[in-house]
Motif scaffolding. Structure first.
Motif, PDB file in Angstrom:
ATOM      1  N   ALA A 135       0.836  -1.203   0.000  1.00  0.00           N
ATOM      2  CA  ALA A 135       0.000   0.000   0.000  1.00  0.00           C
ATOM      3  C   ALA A 135       0.865   1.244   0.000  1.00  0.00           C
ATOM      4  O   ALA A 135       0.543   2.248  -0.658  1.00  0.00           O
ATOM      5  CB  ALA A 135      -0.937  -0.006   1.205  1.00  0.00           C
ATOM      6  N   LEU A 136       1.966   1.205   0.739  1.00  0.00           N
ATOM      7  CA  LEU A 136       2.886   2.341   0.752  1.00  0.00           C
ATOM      8  C   LEU A 136       3.507   2.544  -0.627  1.00  0.00           C
ATOM      9  O   LEU A 136       3.611   3.678  -1.117  1.00  0.00           O
ATOM     10  CB  LEU A 136       3.967   2.118   1.807  1.00  0.00           C
ATOM     11  N   GLU A 137       3.905   1.475  -1.279  1.00  0.00           N
ATOM     12  CA  GLU A 137       4.467   1.581  -2.626  1.00  0.00           C
ATOM     13  C   GLU A 137       3.445   2.175  -3.592  1.00  0.00           C
ATOM     14  O   GLU A 137       3.780   3.025  -4.428  1.00  0.00           O
ATOM     15  CB  GLU A 137       4.908   0.201  -3.114  1.00  0.00           C
ATOM     16  N   ILE A 140       3.045   5.941  -2.917  1.00  0.00           N
ATOM     17  CA  ILE A 140       4.169   6.709  -3.457  1.00  0.00           C
ATOM     18  C   ILE A 140       4.032   6.846  -4.973  1.00  0.00           C
ATOM     19  O   ILE A 140       4.237   7.931  -5.537  1.00  0.00           O
ATOM     20  CB  ILE A 140       5.501   6.037  -3.083  1.00  0.00           C
ATOM     21  N   ALA A 141       3.661   5.771  -5.639  1.00  0.00           N
ATOM     22  CA  ALA A 141       3.517   5.806  -7.098  1.00  0.00           C
ATOM     23  C   ALA A 141       2.445   6.794  -7.540  1.00  0.00           C
ATOM     24  O   ALA A 141       2.525   7.369  -8.630  1.00  0.00           O
ATOM     25  CB  ALA A 141       3.196   4.407  -7.617  1.00  0.00           C
ATOM     26  N   THR A 203       5.897  18.060   0.719  1.00  0.00           N
ATOM     27  CA  THR A 203       6.529  16.963   1.463  1.00  0.00           C
ATOM     28  C   THR A 203       5.496  16.377   2.410  1.00  0.00           C
ATOM     29  O   THR A 203       4.875  17.091   3.193  1.00  0.00           O
ATOM     30  CB  THR A 203       7.759  17.457   2.244  1.00  0.00           C
ATOM     31  N   ILE A 204       5.318  15.064   2.323  1.00  0.00           N
ATOM     32  CA  ILE A 204       4.283  14.395   3.095  1.00  0.00           C
ATOM     33  C   ILE A 204       4.792  13.056   3.610  1.00  0.00           C
ATOM     34  O   ILE A 204       5.652  12.420   3.001  1.00  0.00           O
ATOM     35  CB  ILE A 204       2.999  14.161   2.265  1.00  0.00           C
ATOM     36  N   ALA A 205       4.248  12.650   4.743  1.00  0.00           N
ATOM     37  CA  ALA A 205       4.472  11.314   5.282  1.00  0.00           C
ATOM     38  C   ALA A 205       3.265  10.458   4.918  1.00  0.00           C
ATOM     39  O   ALA A 205       2.133  10.823   5.243  1.00  0.00           O
ATOM     40  CB  ALA A 205       4.667  11.364   6.790  1.00  0.00           C
ATOM     41  N   LEU A 206       3.511   9.361   4.245  1.00  0.00           N
ATOM     42  CA  LEU A 206       2.454   8.424   3.870  1.00  0.00           C
ATOM     43  C   LEU A 206       2.556   7.219   4.788  1.00  0.00           C
ATOM     44  O   LEU A 206       3.632   6.638   4.937  1.00  0.00           O
ATOM     45  CB  LEU A 206       2.618   7.996   2.412  1.00  0.00           C
ATOM     46  N   GLY A 247       8.463  13.588 -10.306  1.00  0.00           N
ATOM     47  CA  GLY A 247       7.722  12.569  -9.582  1.00  0.00           C
ATOM     48  C   GLY A 247       8.133  12.489  -8.125  1.00  0.00           C
ATOM     49  O   GLY A 247       8.867  13.351  -7.626  1.00  0.00           O
ATOM     50  N   PRO A 248       7.673  11.464  -7.406  1.00  0.00           N
ATOM     51  CA  PRO A 248       7.954  11.366  -5.975  1.00  0.00           C
ATOM     52  C   PRO A 248       9.382  10.875  -5.706  1.00  0.00           C
ATOM     53  O   PRO A 248       9.922  10.058  -6.458  1.00  0.00           O
ATOM     54  CB  PRO A 248       6.929  10.344  -5.484  1.00  0.00           C
ATOM     55  N   THR A 249       9.966  11.356  -4.630  1.00  0.00           N
ATOM     56  CA  THR A 249      11.252  10.854  -4.164  1.00  0.00           C
ATOM     57  C   THR A 249      11.138  10.536  -2.677  1.00  0.00           C
ATOM     58  O   THR A 249      10.573  11.329  -1.910  1.00  0.00           O
ATOM     59  CB  THR A 249      12.399  11.855  -4.436  1.00  0.00           C
TER      60      THR A 249
END
Length: 255
Positions: A135-137, A140-141, A203-206, A247-249
């Motif tokens: 779910a985290l992957e 991020i995608a 910038t966010i924490a998922l 994209g996301p890093t």
């Protein structure tokens, strides 16, 4: 208010994120049968002190906790999933341990969490941990410019539904940067195309977290530790990311 970060500020957050990842990696190795949770807490205190960093948890006193929180890492075992208050407990074989760490270095914060299984793992527990990681992957995608917060939330919930896990929406991801909690809130369930537009510099924490058989949580008498209401096992995975034009890093990776 959402504060977008410059490229230079994101790099400063990456410095913090690498430290967070390193310490969580050390905790992963130390979380063995017979190890006391208080030993893990002491290790984090020492590492923070040596680095000249600041714990985001120490003296934290939000409305949902019985503050102030007087520890440097959240350690949540088995049916506990969030805000676990370290206590005098020896880890046992098969325990599911979620470890959540947020630290500030030179005024910039990073936040990450991992879940490990101590000793021999039951397949049902491996599956639960794997679901949060996937779910985290997926989250991020989905964190690309032009998408919305709802696209991230929907990506998390799609994985949960595919595994058959219910979703709690009381606690989820969040913005961060100069402090541990900033706007926007990132729910673990949502509808695509809704919510805040994702822009470079965000910038966010998922942090997808699931309980095996319930979406309800209860608070321990300690005033902090959140557990599944039915006693089912839980898991939690989290990264701090930055959205860039490319994209996301992920900022919470070891060097």
């Amino acid at each position: 208010m959402v504060e977008l970060k410059t490229a230079q500020e994101i790099e400063r957050m990456r410095v913090t994120g690498r430290f967070v990842a390193e310490v969580l990696g050390e905790l992963r190795e130390r979380a063995q049968v017979g190890v006391n949770l208080l030993e893990l807490e002491q290790h984090v205190r020492q590492r923070i002190r040596e680095r000249g960093a600041t714990s985001c948890y120490w003296d934290y006193e939000p409305s949902f906790g019985r503050g102030p929180f007087r520890n440097t890492v959240c350690l949540s075992v088995n049916d506990a999933v969030l805000h676990g208050l370290p206590f005098d407990y020896l880890l046992r074989g098969g325990d599911v341990l979620s470890m959540d760490l947020a630290v500030g270095i030179d005024g910039w914060v990073a936040d990450s969490a991992i879940t490990v299984i101590v000793g021999t793992a039951a397949e049902r527990d491996r599956r639960l941990v794997r679901a949060t990681e996937e779910a985290l992957e997926a989250a991020i995608a989905a964190a690309v410019p032009g998408n919305r917060i709802g696209d991230i939330s929907a990506a998390i919930s799609a994985v949960a539904h595919a595994y058959g896990y219910p979703i709690n929406t009381e606690f989820g991801g969040h913005g961060l940067g100069r402090t541990m909690h900033e706007d926007p809130h990132v729910s673990n369930d949502g509808r695509p195309g809704r919510g805040y537009h994702l822009r470079p510099g965000l910038t966010i924490a998922l942090e997808p977290w699931f309980a095996a058989t319930t979406d309800r949580i209860v608070t321990d008498p300690d005033g902090w530790t959140l557990r599944s209401a039915d006693g089912s096992r839980t898991a939690h995975s989290e990264h701090t990311i930055a959205i860039t034009e490319n994209g996301p890093t992920v900022l919470t990776l070891a060097a």
